[in-house]
Design a protein around this motif. Sequence first.
Motif, PDB file in Angstrom:
ATOM      1  N   LEU B 183      33.402  54.743  46.410  1.00  8.63           N
ATOM      2  CA  LEU B 183      33.602  53.633  47.312  1.00  8.63           C
ATOM      3  C   LEU B 183      33.702  52.333  46.514  1.00  8.63           C
ATOM      4  O   LEU B 183      34.510  51.487  46.922  1.00  8.63           O
ATOM      5  CB  LEU B 183      32.253  53.556  48.136  1.00  8.63           C
ATOM      6  N   ALA B 184      32.943  52.296  45.428  1.00 11.61           N
ATOM      7  CA  ALA B 184      33.230  51.077  44.721  1.00 11.61           C
ATOM      8  C   ALA B 184      34.740  50.922  43.938  1.00 11.61           C
ATOM      9  O   ALA B 184      35.103  49.721  44.360  1.00 11.61           O
ATOM     10  CB  ALA B 184      32.250  51.066  43.459  1.00 11.61           C
ATOM     11  N   VAL B 185      35.283  52.001  43.766  1.00 10.41           N
ATOM     12  CA  VAL B 185      36.653  51.940  43.232  1.00 10.41           C
ATOM     13  C   VAL B 185      37.712  51.451  44.405  1.00 10.41           C
ATOM     14  O   VAL B 185      38.569  50.750  44.170  1.00 10.41           O
ATOM     15  CB  VAL B 185      37.248  53.188  42.692  1.00 10.41           C
ATOM     16  N   MET B 186      37.314  51.821  45.668  1.00 13.51           N
ATOM     17  CA  MET B 186      38.221  51.548  46.897  1.00 13.51           C
ATOM     18  C   MET B 186      37.912  50.404  47.129  1.00 13.51           C
ATOM     19  O   MET B 186      38.853  49.618  47.749  1.00 13.51           O
ATOM     20  CB  MET B 186      37.696  52.445  47.873  1.00 13.51           C
ATOM     21  N   ILE B 187      36.767  49.564  47.053  1.00 17.70           N
ATOM     22  CA  ILE B 187      36.629  48.206  47.659  1.00 17.70           C
ATOM     23  C   ILE B 187      36.877  47.362  46.428  1.00 17.70           C
ATOM     24  O   ILE B 187      36.816  45.992  46.820  1.00 17.70           O
ATOM     25  CB  ILE B 187      34.948  48.025  48.296  1.00 17.70           C
ATOM     26  N   ILE B 188      36.967  47.755  45.329  1.00 14.95           N
ATOM     27  CA  ILE B 188      36.979  46.660  44.319  1.00 14.95           C
ATOM     28  C   ILE B 188      38.623  45.850  44.525  1.00 14.95           C
ATOM     29  O   ILE B 188      38.274  44.551  44.568  1.00 14.95           O
ATOM     30  CB  ILE B 188      37.281  47.298  42.794  1.00 14.95           C
ATOM     31  N   PRO B 189      39.530  46.351  44.763  1.00 15.87           N
ATOM     32  CA  PRO B 189      40.724  45.551  45.050  1.00 15.87           C
ATOM     33  C   PRO B 189      40.518  44.676  46.165  1.00 15.87           C
ATOM     34  O   PRO B 189      41.290  43.484  46.172  1.00 15.87           O
ATOM     35  CB  PRO B 189      41.836  46.560  45.387  1.00 15.87           C
ATOM     36  N   PHE B 190      39.752  44.940  47.416  1.00 15.30           N
ATOM     37  CA  PHE B 190      39.712  44.008  48.412  1.00 15.30           C
ATOM     38  C   PHE B 190      38.891  42.730  47.914  1.00 15.30           C
ATOM     39  O   PHE B 190      39.284  41.792  48.211  1.00 15.30           O
ATOM     40  CB  PHE B 190      38.730  44.582  49.648  1.00 15.30           C
ATOM     41  N   ILE B 191      37.710  43.217  47.332  1.00 17.53           N
ATOM     42  CA  ILE B 191      36.911  42.053  47.032  1.00 17.53           C
ATOM     43  C   ILE B 191      37.634  41.222  45.815  1.00 17.53           C
ATOM     44  O   ILE B 191      37.686  39.925  45.816  1.00 17.53           O
ATOM     45  CB  ILE B 191      35.593  42.453  46.344  1.00 17.53           C
ATOM     46  N   ALA B 192      38.407  41.856  44.882  1.00 16.33           N
ATOM     47  CA  ALA B 192      38.991  40.986  43.865  1.00 16.33           C
ATOM     48  C   ALA B 192      40.169  40.194  44.485  1.00 16.33           C
ATOM     49  O   ALA B 192      40.387  38.974  43.901  1.00 16.33           O
ATOM     50  CB  ALA B 192      39.547  42.021  43.001  1.00 16.33           C
ATOM     51  N   ALA B 193      41.085  40.908  45.110  1.00 13.40           N
ATOM     52  CA  ALA B 193      41.833  40.109  45.863  1.00 13.40           C
ATOM     53  C   ALA B 193      41.578  38.906  46.568  1.00 13.40           C
ATOM     54  O   ALA B 193      41.963  37.666  46.539  1.00 13.40           O
ATOM     55  CB  ALA B 193      42.874  40.664  46.813  1.00 13.40           C
ATOM     56  N   THR B 194      40.365  38.998  47.425  1.00 12.25           N
ATOM     57  CA  THR B 194      39.836  37.887  48.176  1.00 12.25           C
ATOM     58  C   THR B 194      39.285  36.842  47.178  1.00 12.25           C
ATOM     59  O   THR B 194      39.429  35.496  47.469  1.00 12.25           O
ATOM     60  CB  THR B 194      38.682  38.420  49.065  1.00 12.25           C
ATOM     61  N   MET B 195      38.643  37.221  45.945  1.00 14.38           N
ATOM     62  CA  MET B 195      38.058  36.191  45.163  1.00 14.38           C
ATOM     63  C   MET B 195      39.107  35.528  44.554  1.00 14.38           C
ATOM     64  O   MET B 195      38.946  34.363  44.295  1.00 14.38           O
ATOM     65  CB  MET B 195      37.023  37.068  44.143  1.00 14.38           C
ATOM     66  N   ARG B 196      40.015  36.254  44.292  1.00 16.68           N
ATOM     67  CA  ARG B 196      41.135  35.741  43.235  1.00 16.68           C
ATOM     68  C   ARG B 196      41.836  34.577  44.293  1.00 16.68           C
ATOM     69  O   ARG B 196      41.981  33.377  44.033  1.00 16.68           O
ATOM     70  CB  ARG B 196      42.355  36.456  43.029  1.00 16.68           C
ATOM     71  N   ASP B 197      42.270  34.951  45.616  1.00 16.19           N
ATOM     72  CA  ASP B 197      42.663  33.831  46.672  1.00 16.19           C
ATOM     73  C   ASP B 197      41.794  32.483  46.818  1.00 16.19           C
ATOM     74  O   ASP B 197      42.089  31.587  46.754  1.00 16.19           O
ATOM     75  CB  ASP B 197      42.939  34.423  47.865  1.00 16.19           C
ATOM     76  N   VAL B 198      40.399  32.986  46.781  1.00 15.17           N
ATOM     77  CA  VAL B 198      39.458  31.823  47.045  1.00 15.17           C
ATOM     78  C   VAL B 198      39.366  31.039  45.918  1.00 15.17           C
ATOM     79  O   VAL B 198      39.360  29.942  46.023  1.00 15.17           O
ATOM     80  CB  VAL B 198      38.240  32.595  47.330  1.00 15.17           C
ATOM     81  N   PHE B 199      39.330  31.592  44.537  1.00 18.11           N
ATOM     82  CA  PHE B 199      39.523  30.522  43.412  1.00 18.11           C
ATOM     83  C   PHE B 199      40.403  29.806  43.287  1.00 18.11           C
ATOM     84  O   PHE B 199      40.411  28.692  42.734  1.00 18.11           O
ATOM     85  CB  PHE B 199      39.277  31.711  42.298  1.00 18.11           C
ATOM     86  N   ASN B 200      41.687  30.185  43.767  1.00 21.01           N
ATOM     87  CA  ASN B 200      42.754  29.624  43.633  1.00 21.01           C
ATOM     88  C   ASN B 200      42.885  28.549  44.452  1.00 21.01           C
ATOM     89  O   ASN B 200      43.593  27.421  44.585  1.00 21.01           O
ATOM     90  CB  ASN B 200      44.164  30.688  44.102  1.00 21.01           C
ATOM     91  N   THR B 201      41.628  28.345  45.675  1.00 23.93           N
ATOM     92  CA  THR B 201      41.790  27.241  46.305  1.00 23.93           C
ATOM     93  C   THR B 201      41.024  25.959  45.907  1.00 23.93           C
ATOM     94  O   THR B 201      41.064  24.840  46.408  1.00 23.93           O
ATOM     95  CB  THR B 201      40.970  27.531  47.803  1.00 23.93           C
ATOM     96  N   VAL B 202      40.534  26.031  44.693  1.00 22.16           N
ATOM     97  CA  VAL B 202      39.692  25.026  43.954  1.00 22.16           C
ATOM     98  C   VAL B 202      40.981  23.996  43.596  1.00 22.16           C
ATOM     99  O   VAL B 202      41.706  24.460  42.654  1.00 22.16           O
ATOM    100  CB  VAL B 202      39.137  25.409  42.612  1.00 22.16           C
ATOM    101  N   PRO B 203      40.785  22.771  44.103  1.00 32.72           N
ATOM    102  CA  PRO B 203      41.894  21.792  43.493  1.00 32.72           C
ATOM    103  C   PRO B 203      41.763  21.525  41.649  1.00 32.72           C
ATOM    104  O   PRO B 203      40.822  21.607  41.449  1.00 32.72           O
ATOM    105  CB  PRO B 203      41.083  20.309  43.952  1.00 32.72           C
ATOM    106  N   PRO B 204      43.008  21.755  41.281  1.00 30.67           N
ATOM    107  CA  PRO B 204      43.202  21.770  39.913  1.00 30.67           C
ATOM    108  C   PRO B 204      42.478  20.610  39.379  1.00 30.67           C
ATOM    109  O   PRO B 204      41.998  20.839  38.110  1.00 30.67           O
ATOM    110  CB  PRO B 204      44.810  21.794  39.603  1.00 30.67           C
ATOM    111  N   VAL B 205      42.524  19.341  39.800  1.00 30.70           N
ATOM    112  CA  VAL B 205      42.092  18.365  39.334  1.00 30.70           C
ATOM    113  C   VAL B 205      40.573  18.451  38.860  1.00 30.70           C
ATOM    114  O   VAL B 205      40.012  18.142  37.950  1.00 30.70           O
ATOM    115  CB  VAL B 205      42.262  16.983  40.099  1.00 30.70           C
ATOM    116  N   PHE B 206      39.806  19.252  39.555  1.00 34.34           N
ATOM    117  CA  PHE B 206      38.231  19.482  39.361  1.00 34.34           C
ATOM    118  C   PHE B 206      38.386  20.271  37.938  1.00 34.34           C
ATOM    119  O   PHE B 206      37.421  20.042  37.136  1.00 34.34           O
ATOM    120  CB  PHE B 206      37.753  20.239  40.221  1.00 34.34           C
ATOM    121  N   LYS B 207      39.085  21.470  37.941  1.00 32.31           N
ATOM    122  CA  LYS B 207      39.077  22.328  36.671  1.00 32.31           C
ATOM    123  C   LYS B 207      39.652  21.269  35.534  1.00 32.31           C
ATOM    124  O   LYS B 207      39.059  21.311  34.410  1.00 32.31           O
ATOM    125  CB  LYS B 207      39.882  23.458  37.054  1.00 32.31           C
ATOM    126  N   GLU B 208      40.651  20.654  35.731  1.00 29.52           N
ATOM    127  CA  GLU B 208      40.924  19.818  34.373  1.00 29.52           C
ATOM    128  C   GLU B 208      40.051  18.772  34.169  1.00 29.52           C
ATOM    129  O   GLU B 208      40.099  18.537  32.857  1.00 29.52           O
ATOM    130  CB  GLU B 208      42.596  19.322  35.089  1.00 29.52           C
TER     131      GLU B 208
END
Lengths: 297, 320
Positions: B183-208
Motif C-alpha cells: 500500500l505504501a508503494v502505491m500511495i507514495i506517488p500520490f502523496i509525493a506529487a501533491t507535495m511537490r505541487d504544493v511546495f511549488n506554490t511557495v513564492p520564490p522570493v521567500f525562498k530566495e
Amino acid sequence: MSATNAGIHASGPARDGAVAGSMSRRRKRLDRLVTALCVAATVLGLALLASILFTLIWRGVGGLNLNVFTSVTLPPGSNGGLLNAIVGSLVQTLVGTLIGTPIGLMVGTYLAEYARNSALGNAVRFVSDVLLSAPSILVGLFVYTILVDPFGGFSGIAGCVALAVIVVPIVVRTTEDMLQLIPIELREAAVALGAPKWRVIVLICYRAALFGIATGVLLAVARVAGETAPLLFTSLGNLNWSLSLTQPMASLPVTIYQYAGSAYDDWVDLAWAGALLITFGVLTLNIVARVVLRPRR
Amino acid sequence: MSDTAASSQLRPAAARGAPFGDRLFSGLALGAGVFVLVLLGAIIVSLFIDGLPAFRAFGPHFLVETDWDPVQNVFGAGVPVFGTLVTSVLALLVAVPLAFGIAFYLTEIAPVWFRGPVGTAVELLAGVPSIIYGMWGFFVIVPVMGDYVQPFLTDSLGDVPVIGTLFQGAPFGTGILTAALVLAVMIIPFIAATMRDVFNTVPPVFKESAYGVGCTTWEVMSNIVIPYTRTSVMGGIMLGLGRALGETMAVTFVIGNTNRITTSLFGPGNTIASIIALEFPESQAGSLKLSSLLALGFILFVISFIVLAISRLLLRPRSA
C-alpha cells in the motif's frame, strides 16, 4: 526542527570564530544528511518502478505469443489465449469512456463557466473531488445494487457504467482546470461579436482547451483500463467469447486476477502476459497524455 | 437596458436563437452538475439500504463483532475495519517520509533539467494499475519478506519487551505488514506529487530571501517551505490515506485473507475492500452475508468520505 532554528539564530551573534565554524559545519552536515536521505528516497522510488517494470517484462514476455491475441481463454493446459479478455476490456473501456466523457465535460463546463463562485458549484466541485478518490470497489458495489441485482444478472453494460462513474470525475477535473486557464479576453472578443454564451463555450473555449480536455480523457481511459475491482461485481468476467453487453463480459484485469491466483502454470504465464500488455498500454497512454499536454504549458 | 430592444431588432437571428441555445446549454451544464451530487447520494443510499438487513440484524454491535461465520450466519465488521485502519496507517508511516523526500528532491535539490523526467517517472508509478501492484507484491515482495525481512525482524526485535510480539510469528511473507508496505508503494506517488505541487506554490522570493541570509537548503525547507505549506501537505497526506483505505486488489493478493485480529504484524488479516472482493462472489443474492458485505461497503464509504473531505478542505485553495 528546533535544532535548526537554534542553529540559525545562534549563528549570527556567535563572535568566537571556532564556535561559529563548528555551528556552520553542523548545519552543513545536517543539510548534506537530509539531501542524501532525499536522494535515497527518490532512488528507492525509481527502483520500485524499475522493479515492477522489470518483473513484468521478465515474467510476461515468456507468455507473450501470437496465441494470446488469437485464442480465447481456455481450460488450463489447452493453450488458450486472452482474446476475449482483450476485446472485452477494449469494449468496456470504450463504452465507459463514451458514457462518462460527455457528463464529465458538461460538469466541468458548469463549474468553470456557470458556477465559479456559487454555493452549488462549490458543492459539485467538492463531491466530484471526493468521487475522484473514492474506493473503486464501492463503485462496483453501487452498480451491482442498481443494475445487476434488479435486472437479474451480471452484464457488460453494468461494467461499462461502473467504469463511466470513474471516468466522470477525472474528466471534470481536467476540463474545469483547462477552461479556467482560458483568458477572459478570448471570451469577451467572441461575446463582442454577438456570439451567445453557449457558442462562445463550444466554439471558442472548447477549441482553445482541446488539448487539455483530450489529456483528461486519455488519463481517464488509462485509469479505467486497469481497473479490476469495479468489474468484479458488474461484468463479472466470461470465459467464453461474447460481445453482448447484456451478458457477462470478460476483461483483462479480471482475467489476470483469476489466472494469477490459480494453480496452473500456463494460466499464471497468461496472467503475466496480460499484466505486461495492460501496464504498458496504460503507461503509454499516460506518456502520450503528458506529451499532448506539454505544448499548452 | 433600454437599448436591448433596439439591438435585438438589429440582430434578430441572434436575439431569437441565443436564448434557447443558451437556456438548453446552461440547463445541460446545471443538470450534469446536479447529477454528480445525485450520484454521490445514490451511492451512499444504495449501499445503506442494501446493508440495512445486516444493520438491523446485528445493530451497532456489527461494528465491533469479530466473527465472520457464514455457517452460524453471524457477521461482524470488527476484523476488516481493524485491518483497514491498521494497514492504512502503517502504509502512511512508511509512505509519508519517502514521499516527502521525493517531493523535496524534486523541488529543491534536483537539477532543473532532471526534475521533469523524475517527476514523470513518479507519476507513472501512480498510473500502474492496482492489480499489477498485487501481482508484483505477491511474486516479488512476499518472498523477500518471508525469506529475509520477517526472519530478520523476528531475530532482532522479536525478544524486545512490549513491541516484541509485533514481530513474532511464522514468516509466511504475507500478512498485515506486507500489505501495508505494498500500500505504501502505491500511495507514495500520490502523496509525493501533491507535495511537490504544493511546495511549488511557495513564492520564490521567500525562498530566495532565506538563501540570501545564508540558509542551507534544508533550513529553507524546514523554516520557509514547510510552515508555508503545512495545511496543504496535511491535505496531501490525507489524500494518500483515502487511497489506502479503499485499495482492493493489491491488498487482496498479499494480506493473507483471514478474519482474525492478530497481535503480530506478520499475521494474516483482511480489510473491508479485500473481504468484499473475496466473499462477494460466494454470496447469494438477498442473503444476510451479502447484506453484511454491502454494510461493510457503507462503512468504508463513510470512512473514506470523511478522510477525503478533510483532505479537500485542507487542500482547498487548489486553483491558487
